[in-house]
Design an enzyme around this catalytic site. Sequence first.
Site, mmCIF file in Angstrom:
data_model
loop_
_atom_site.group_PDB
_atom_site.id
_atom_site.type_symbol
_atom_site.label_atom_id
_atom_site.label_comp_id
_atom_site.label_asym_id
_atom_site.label_seq_id
_atom_site.Cartn_x
_atom_site.Cartn_y
_atom_site.Cartn_z
ATOM 1 C CB ALA A 10 19.030 22.209 57.587
ATOM 2 C CG ASN A 88 12.213 20.338 56.962
ATOM 3 O OD1 ASN A 88 11.039 20.665 57.080
ATOM 4 N ND2 ASN A 88 13.118 21.125 56.390
ATOM 5 C CB SER A 140 2.129 18.723 54.056
ATOM 6 O OG SER A 140 1.332 19.761 53.524
ATOM 7 C CE1 TYR A 153 5.137 18.799 49.517
ATOM 8 C CE2 TYR A 153 2.863 19.290 50.128
ATOM 9 C CZ TYR A 153 4.222 19.369 50.394
ATOM 10 O OH TYR A 153 4.666 19.998 51.528
ATOM 11 C CB ALA A 155 0.725 10.422 46.837
ATOM 12 C CE LYS A 157 5.865 16.963 52.545
ATOM 13 N NZ LYS A 157 7.078 16.998 53.396
#
Length: 245
Positions: A10, A88, A140, A153, A155, A157
């Site tokens: 956050a 997130n 993403s 990254y 893989a 996402k």
Amino acid sequence: MGKVALITGASGALGRAIAERLSAEGYDVALHYRAKEEEAKQLARELEAKGKGRAVPVQADIRRANEVDRMVQETEQALGPITLLVNNAGLVRDRSLHKLSDEDWDVVLDTNLRGAFRLCRAVSPGMRDRQQGCIVSISSIVGAMGNFGQANYAASKAGLIGLTKSLAKELARDRITVNAICPGFMDTPMVRAVPEAVQEKLVAQIPLGRFGEPSAVGEAVAYLAGPGGAWVTGQVLHVNGGMYM
């Protein structure tokens, strides 16, 4: 029952935008951080000052299952049952394949994908008992189309998309919706740190001709968690200015 959201990562630009939008919708929000304690505390103070709902910072390394379980317990003790989970949190360790180490691979997959899995596993029993809940994972554009130097990254996402579609089928019977959002290149400090020439090349690939505002992701989360998203599950919402269709 009140509206309670746990938002991981956050303290970053997208996490802040999501937290601001959900707080404006009347959610009590738990603001997860791993190391950026002061940023999370400052965001909590800002949100509470606006008077829409409560906001509390919660710390955990989501690569560790016991810390995830503790964070979920602390959130529910402070705010009540979690009705919305927003996965997130994420990080990058960009390397081309021949330079990509096992550690680079593991830390990205452990945070971006395994962390999200552990959070889904931790919150879903309570949502099942209450026959109500919403899970939104921030994937993403890279997870959909790939990108040079980001095999780990991409893989992680892409894995979030598979996790989302599978959990949507599992949890639908318990009235829990599970969706993913794939942001494109957003106007964040991370993107603005890229050399200007690279930024220009990226913008040239975006049909709408500009980077996206983080608030667009917050709006997308609010839609999926609100009445309009009540009959939407197992979907991937692309927020990318038309760069990938």
